[in-house]
Structures are given as structure tokens and as C-alpha cells.
Motif scaffolding. Structure first.
Motif, PDB file in Angstrom:
ATOM      1  N   TYR A  23       0.702   6.847  -9.932  1.00  0.00           N
ATOM      2  CA  TYR A  23       1.841   6.863  -9.010  1.00  0.00           C
ATOM      3  C   TYR A  23       1.818   5.634  -8.119  1.00  0.00           C
ATOM      4  O   TYR A  23       0.754   5.140  -7.775  1.00  0.00           O
ATOM      5  CB  TYR A  23       1.795   8.130  -8.157  1.00  0.00           C
ATOM      6  CG  TYR A  23       2.068   9.380  -8.957  1.00  0.00           C
ATOM      7  CD1 TYR A  23       3.363   9.852  -9.125  1.00  0.00           C
ATOM      8  CD2 TYR A  23       1.020  10.057  -9.581  1.00  0.00           C
ATOM      9  CE1 TYR A  23       3.608  10.978  -9.890  1.00  0.00           C
ATOM     10  CE2 TYR A  23       1.260  11.185 -10.346  1.00  0.00           C
ATOM     11  CZ  TYR A  23       2.562  11.645 -10.501  1.00  0.00           C
ATOM     12  OH  TYR A  23       2.816  12.759 -11.254  1.00  0.00           O
ATOM     13  N   CYS A  24       2.991   5.180  -7.738  1.00  0.00           N
ATOM     14  CA  CYS A  24       3.088   4.049  -6.806  1.00  0.00           C
ATOM     15  C   CYS A  24       2.561   4.513  -5.455  1.00  0.00           C
ATOM     16  O   CYS A  24       2.970   5.560  -4.950  1.00  0.00           O
ATOM     17  CB  CYS A  24       4.542   3.601  -6.682  1.00  0.00           C
ATOM     18  SG  CYS A  24       4.786   2.393  -5.363  1.00  0.00           S
ATOM     19  N   CYS A  25       1.640   3.731  -4.854  1.00  0.00           N
ATOM     20  CA  CYS A  25       1.063   4.153  -3.581  1.00  0.00           C
ATOM     21  C   CYS A  25       2.062   3.946  -2.435  1.00  0.00           C
ATOM     22  O   CYS A  25       1.862   4.450  -1.333  1.00  0.00           O
ATOM     23  CB  CYS A  25      -0.237   3.411  -3.318  1.00  0.00           C
ATOM     24  SG  CYS A  25      -0.002   1.651  -3.162  1.00  0.00           S
ATOM     25  N   GLY A  26       3.155   3.211  -2.717  1.00  0.00           N
ATOM     26  CA  GLY A  26       4.159   2.997  -1.672  1.00  0.00           C
ATOM     27  C   GLY A  26       5.177   4.113  -1.606  1.00  0.00           C
ATOM     28  O   GLY A  26       5.434   4.674  -0.544  1.00  0.00           O
ATOM     29  N   CYS A  27       5.764   4.479  -2.779  1.00  0.00           N
ATOM     30  CA  CYS A  27       6.866   5.442  -2.768  1.00  0.00           C
ATOM     31  C   CYS A  27       6.545   6.727  -3.518  1.00  0.00           C
ATOM     32  O   CYS A  27       7.320   7.682  -3.473  1.00  0.00           O
ATOM     33  CB  CYS A  27       8.119   4.806  -3.355  1.00  0.00           C
ATOM     34  SG  CYS A  27       7.931   4.375  -5.096  1.00  0.00           S
ATOM     35  N   GLY A  28       5.401   6.775  -4.219  1.00  0.00           N
ATOM     36  CA  GLY A  28       5.002   8.001  -4.901  1.00  0.00           C
ATOM     37  C   GLY A  28       5.657   8.225  -6.252  1.00  0.00           C
ATOM     38  O   GLY A  28       5.413   9.242  -6.896  1.00  0.00           O
ATOM     39  N   TRP A  39       1.337  -0.188  -7.874  1.00  0.00           N
ATOM     40  CA  TRP A  39       2.592  -0.511  -7.192  1.00  0.00           C
ATOM     41  C   TRP A  39       3.779  -0.547  -8.153  1.00  0.00           C
ATOM     42  O   TRP A  39       3.672  -1.132  -9.232  1.00  0.00           O
ATOM     43  CB  TRP A  39       2.488  -1.885  -6.526  1.00  0.00           C
ATOM     44  CG  TRP A  39       1.550  -1.923  -5.375  1.00  0.00           C
ATOM     45  CD1 TRP A  39       0.238  -2.290  -5.405  1.00  0.00           C
ATOM     46  CD2 TRP A  39       1.838  -1.572  -4.019  1.00  0.00           C
ATOM     47  NE1 TRP A  39      -0.309  -2.198  -4.150  1.00  0.00           N
ATOM     48  CE2 TRP A  39       0.650  -1.757  -3.281  1.00  0.00           C
ATOM     49  CE3 TRP A  39       2.985  -1.130  -3.353  1.00  0.00           C
ATOM     50  CZ2 TRP A  39       0.576  -1.509  -1.910  1.00  0.00           C
ATOM     51  CZ3 TRP A  39       2.900  -0.883  -1.988  1.00  0.00           C
ATOM     52  CH2 TRP A  39       1.718  -1.072  -1.290  1.00  0.00           C
ATOM     53  N   CYS A  40       4.925   0.021  -7.721  1.00  0.00           N
ATOM     54  CA  CYS A  40       6.147  -0.174  -8.494  1.00  0.00           C
ATOM     55  C   CYS A  40       6.746  -1.521  -8.075  1.00  0.00           C
ATOM     56  O   CYS A  40       6.386  -2.071  -7.020  1.00  0.00           O
ATOM     57  CB  CYS A  40       7.138   0.971  -8.247  1.00  0.00           C
ATOM     58  SG  CYS A  40       8.008   0.884  -6.675  1.00  0.00           S
ATOM     59  N   CYS A  41       7.663  -2.037  -8.887  1.00  0.00           N
ATOM     60  CA  CYS A  41       8.203  -3.374  -8.615  1.00  0.00           C
ATOM     61  C   CYS A  41       8.941  -3.425  -7.286  1.00  0.00           C
ATOM     62  O   CYS A  41       8.840  -4.406  -6.543  1.00  0.00           O
ATOM     63  CB  CYS A  41       9.151  -3.797  -9.733  1.00  0.00           C
ATOM     64  SG  CYS A  41       8.328  -3.882 -11.309  1.00  0.00           S
ATOM     65  N   SER A  42       9.693  -2.349  -6.958  1.00  0.00           N
ATOM     66  CA  SER A  42      10.513  -2.469  -5.749  1.00  0.00           C
ATOM     67  C   SER A  42       9.645  -2.395  -4.492  1.00  0.00           C
ATOM     68  O   SER A  42       9.924  -3.072  -3.492  1.00  0.00           O
ATOM     69  CB  SER A  42      11.645  -1.437  -5.737  1.00  0.00           C
ATOM     70  OG  SER A  42      11.147  -0.165  -5.493  1.00  0.00           O
ATOM     71  N   CYS A  43       8.567  -1.592  -4.500  1.00  0.00           N
ATOM     72  CA  CYS A  43       7.679  -1.565  -3.325  1.00  0.00           C
ATOM     73  C   CYS A  43       6.959  -2.903  -3.183  1.00  0.00           C
ATOM     74  O   CYS A  43       6.828  -3.437  -2.082  1.00  0.00           O
ATOM     75  CB  CYS A  43       6.663  -0.428  -3.438  1.00  0.00           C
ATOM     76  SG  CYS A  43       7.378   1.176  -3.062  1.00  0.00           S
ATOM     77  N   LEU A  44       6.500  -3.421  -4.327  1.00  0.00           N
ATOM     78  CA  LEU A  44       5.770  -4.688  -4.299  1.00  0.00           C
ATOM     79  C   LEU A  44       6.663  -5.819  -3.769  1.00  0.00           C
ATOM     80  O   LEU A  44       6.206  -6.699  -3.048  1.00  0.00           O
ATOM     81  CB  LEU A  44       5.292  -5.012  -5.726  1.00  0.00           C
ATOM     82  CG  LEU A  44       4.068  -5.894  -5.843  1.00  0.00           C
ATOM     83  CD1 LEU A  44       2.923  -5.406  -4.981  1.00  0.00           C
ATOM     84  CD2 LEU A  44       3.622  -5.977  -7.300  1.00  0.00           C
TER      85      LEU A  44
HETATM   86 ZN   LIG Z   1       7.042   2.240  -5.127  1.00  0.00          ZN
END
Ligand SMILES: [Zn+2]
Ligand SMILES: [Zn+2]
Length: 246
Positions: A23-28, A39-44
Motif C-alpha cells: 500500500y502507498c504509505c501516503g494515501c493507503g 509510494w504511488c505516483c501521485s503522492c510521490l
Molecule cells: Zn499515494
């Protein structure tokens, strides 16, 4: 060539990835169409690294309107800070704000992999300098007990994974439980801290090159107070490394 055993491992890894995607640690969100494990691309894309032009002393990012060269900021020109150099990896804002908050207030160490990958992607945030000691900014003991961890120590272990034997979280002592710094202006922050940080009695710091580590550099009041104390005890050099820059 992938051997038979290697092939089995590869299939296992792929199956695990499909059944339990990271899972993305920013948005889950599950990380399905990226090789990134954290990380997903948009959080990164929302993570902003601190880059030149910046103040060579305090590390504040500067506008490139006046050129791309590093130059002293107004604040350092007016009042030279007691540390030798401060650097931060990223600008403070979401998703970093949320991750550091989870680490600090919820002792949520699941965020450390995400933070570690940002350090790797950023190539570190300081010159590859040799330090004798790496010192995390201390927490008041009661606050440490309540929180369960000192986020500055966790970050020191991420930044200096290959020099962990130099990390010493006992050298600085938070001797006074000062109110939280957030919500206070610059002068109030400094007043809040005076006399609140001590060096462990009997510590020899003469000629030592020290790197102080903290989570966020806001006005630099904490970094300055710790640096003053370390230099009073003879430290030759104090650099400051923080994860984020407010
Ligand atoms: Zn994310
Ligand atoms: Zn500066």
C-alpha cells in the motif's frame, strides 16, 4: 537463467504481490501499477525535495528569481546561527506532514519504509561527511514514555543506517518539559527552550564532529539551542540534519 528454486521463489513473490499488494504509505491505496513498494505516483509527485538555490548555512530554500546560486539568507546575515550547517531533505507539507505525524504521535513505525525510500531517492540531504557522533534531539523522558519512541532517533537510524554505531541518543538530555513548540513564534520558541537541554555529565565532546538529527526544522530554535550546548562542551563542528523544512 532462473533456476528451478529461483523460479519457485519468483512465482511465490508474484503471487504474494497479487494477493497482498503493498500500500502507498501516503494515501493507503494498493500499489498495483508501479514498481515502487512504498509510494504511488501521485503522492510521490507531491513530495518536494529541498534543492539549490538555498542558504549554505541554514539550508533554507531560496527563490531562484535572484539567480540559481546558493547565498546567505536574510535571517543568517542578521544573526549567524550557532550550528555550522543545516540541511533538510524535503519541504514540510502533505504527504510528509501526515507521515511524520503518524511516527511522532502514534509511534507508527510502518511509515519508516516510506521515509527511508525518500532518503534513498533524494541521495541523502547532506554531503558525505564523517561524523564522530550522531545525536538525535532528545525528548523529555515522560513524553518519551507516553509516545513510545523518539522520532529523531528513528530518523537518525534511517539517515545513518550504515553508521548506526555512532548514533548516541543519551548525550543530550531534555531536562525541562517545555510546552510544545508548535504554535509559538520565533522569539517565544527560543525563550521556551533556554536551559531545557543539557549534555549528559561526564561526556567528552572536545574536538568532536557532531551531526544533530531532528524531524522538522521550523525556526531553528531547537537546533540552535542543542548546538550551543554541544559547542559549549567543546564540539568542533555541529551540522544539523532534519527530514523536513517548514
Ligand atoms: Zn499515494
Ligand atoms: Zn540561512
Amino acid at each position: 537463467m532462473v533456476g528451478k528454486v529461483g523460479m519457485v521463489d519468483l512465482l511465490k513473490a508474484n503471487l504474494l504481490q497479487i494477493l497482498f499488494p503493498p500500500y502507498c504509505c501516503g494515501c493507503g491505496q494498493p500499489l498495483v501499477d508501479t514498481d515502487d513498494r512504498n509510494w504511488c505516483c501521485s503522492c510521490l509527485a507531491r513530495v518536494v525535495y529541498v534543492t539549490s538555490p538555498l542558504c549554505p548555512l541554514c539550508g533554507m530554500g531560496l527563490s531562484s528569481d535572484a539567480g540559481d546560486h546558493d547565498r546567505w539568507c536574510f535571517s543568517c546575515l542578521k544573526h549567524q546561527p550557532p550550528f555550522d550547517k543545516a540541511r533538510s531533505l524535503v519541504q514540510y507539507g502533505d504527504p510528509i506532514r501526515t507521515l511524520l505525524h503518524r511516527l511522532k504521535f502514534n509511534a507508527d513505525t510502518r511509515v519508516t519504509a516510506g521515509l527511508r525510500s525518500l532518503v534513498k531517492k533524494g541521495g541523502g540531504c547532506f554531503e558525505n561527511k564523517e561524523y564522530d557522533l550522531i545525536v538525535p534531539v532528545p525528548l523529555f523522558p515522560a513524553r518519551l514514555r507516553k509516545r513510545g519512541l523518539n522520532q529523531a532517533l528513528v530518523l537518525a537510524r534511517i539517515f545513518f543506517a550504515d553508521q548506526s554505531e555512532k548514533i548516541d541518543p543519551t548525550i543530550l538530555i531534555k531536562a525541562k518539559n517545555t510546552p510544545a513548540q508548535s504554535g509559538l513564534g520565533g522569539p517565544a520558541r527560543r525563550k521556551n527552550l533556554v536551559g531545557s537541554i543539557l549534555v549528559k555529565p561526564g561526556t567528552k565532546l572536545e574536538k568532536k564532529r557532531i551531526c544533530l538529527v531532528d524531524d522538522i526544522f521550523t525556526t531553528g530554535a531547537t537546533a540552535s539551542e542543542c548546538s550551543l550546548i554541544l559547542k559549549e562542551k567543546g564540539a568542533a563542528n555541529v551540522d544539523v540534519v532534519t527530514f523536513a523544512r517548514a
